[in-house]
Design a protein around this motif. Structure first.
Motif, PDB file in Angstrom:
ATOM      1  N   GLU A  34     -18.907  18.251  -9.359  1.00  0.00           N
ATOM      2  CA  GLU A  34     -17.989  18.648 -10.422  1.00  0.00           C
ATOM      3  C   GLU A  34     -16.664  19.184  -9.875  1.00  0.00           C
ATOM      4  O   GLU A  34     -15.792  19.553 -10.648  1.00  0.00           O
ATOM      5  CB  GLU A  34     -18.657  19.688 -11.322  1.00  0.00           C
ATOM      6  N   ALA A  35     -16.534  19.241  -8.569  1.00  0.00           N
ATOM      7  CA  ALA A  35     -15.293  19.665  -7.924  1.00  0.00           C
ATOM      8  C   ALA A  35     -14.750  18.455  -7.168  1.00  0.00           C
ATOM      9  O   ALA A  35     -15.384  17.963  -6.234  1.00  0.00           O
ATOM     10  CB  ALA A  35     -15.546  20.835  -6.978  1.00  0.00           C
ATOM     11  N   LYS A  36     -13.615  17.954  -7.577  1.00  0.00           N
ATOM     12  CA  LYS A  36     -13.087  16.684  -7.072  1.00  0.00           C
ATOM     13  C   LYS A  36     -12.949  16.650  -5.546  1.00  0.00           C
ATOM     14  O   LYS A  36     -13.395  15.708  -4.902  1.00  0.00           O
ATOM     15  CB  LYS A  36     -11.733  16.405  -7.729  1.00  0.00           C
ATOM     16  N   TYR A  37     -12.360  17.673  -4.955  1.00  0.00           N
ATOM     17  CA  TYR A  37     -12.073  17.650  -3.518  1.00  0.00           C
ATOM     18  C   TYR A  37     -13.341  17.604  -2.671  1.00  0.00           C
ATOM     19  O   TYR A  37     -13.371  16.976  -1.622  1.00  0.00           O
ATOM     20  CB  TYR A  37     -11.221  18.867  -3.127  1.00  0.00           C
ATOM     21  N   THR A  38     -14.400  18.255  -3.113  1.00  0.00           N
ATOM     22  CA  THR A  38     -15.609  18.356  -2.299  1.00  0.00           C
ATOM     23  C   THR A  38     -16.721  17.413  -2.722  1.00  0.00           C
ATOM     24  O   THR A  38     -17.793  17.423  -2.132  1.00  0.00           O
ATOM     25  CB  THR A  38     -16.156  19.796  -2.329  1.00  0.00           C
ATOM     26  N   SER A  39     -16.486  16.580  -3.696  1.00  0.00           N
ATOM     27  CA  SER A  39     -17.572  15.771  -4.264  1.00  0.00           C
ATOM     28  C   SER A  39     -18.161  14.748  -3.299  1.00  0.00           C
ATOM     29  O   SER A  39     -19.315  14.364  -3.450  1.00  0.00           O
ATOM     30  CB  SER A  39     -17.100  15.069  -5.527  1.00  0.00           C
ATOM     31  N   LYS A  40     -17.431  14.327  -2.295  1.00  0.00           N
ATOM     32  CA  LYS A  40     -17.917  13.279  -1.389  1.00  0.00           C
ATOM     33  C   LYS A  40     -18.785  13.803  -0.248  1.00  0.00           C
ATOM     34  O   LYS A  40     -19.461  13.015   0.412  1.00  0.00           O
ATOM     35  CB  LYS A  40     -16.743  12.499  -0.818  1.00  0.00           C
TER      36      LYS A  40
END
Length: 79
Positions: A34-40
């Protein structure tokens, strides 16, 4: 409380520094894409945090930790 925190990715061992007022909820967001920067690079483990009474001080410290001298401080003193 205003919290500055450091997470470490279990996938690639990278670090993420952030600010929040609700640490448990923010960690859940990081680990549930749900957090774009850490999603990967999930899952993340909380490796360090510090609570501040003053929002401005917390944001200033987060900004410092994201600077080049802050990286060195983080690596030598916090993790």
């Amino acid at each position: 409380m205003h919290t500055v925190y450091i997470l470490q990715s279990e996938k690639n061992k990278s670090y993420y520094t952030g600010y929040t007022t609700q640490l448990k909820e923010r960690l859940r967001q990081h680990n549930h894409h749900e957090a774009k920067y850490t999603s990967k690079n999930t899952p993340y483990t909380l490796v360090w945090f510090c609570a501040f009474k003053n929002k401005q001080k917390a944001l200033e410290f987060e900004h410092y930790l994201k600077s080049s001298s802050g990286f060195a401080f983080r690596n030598k003193r916090l993790i």
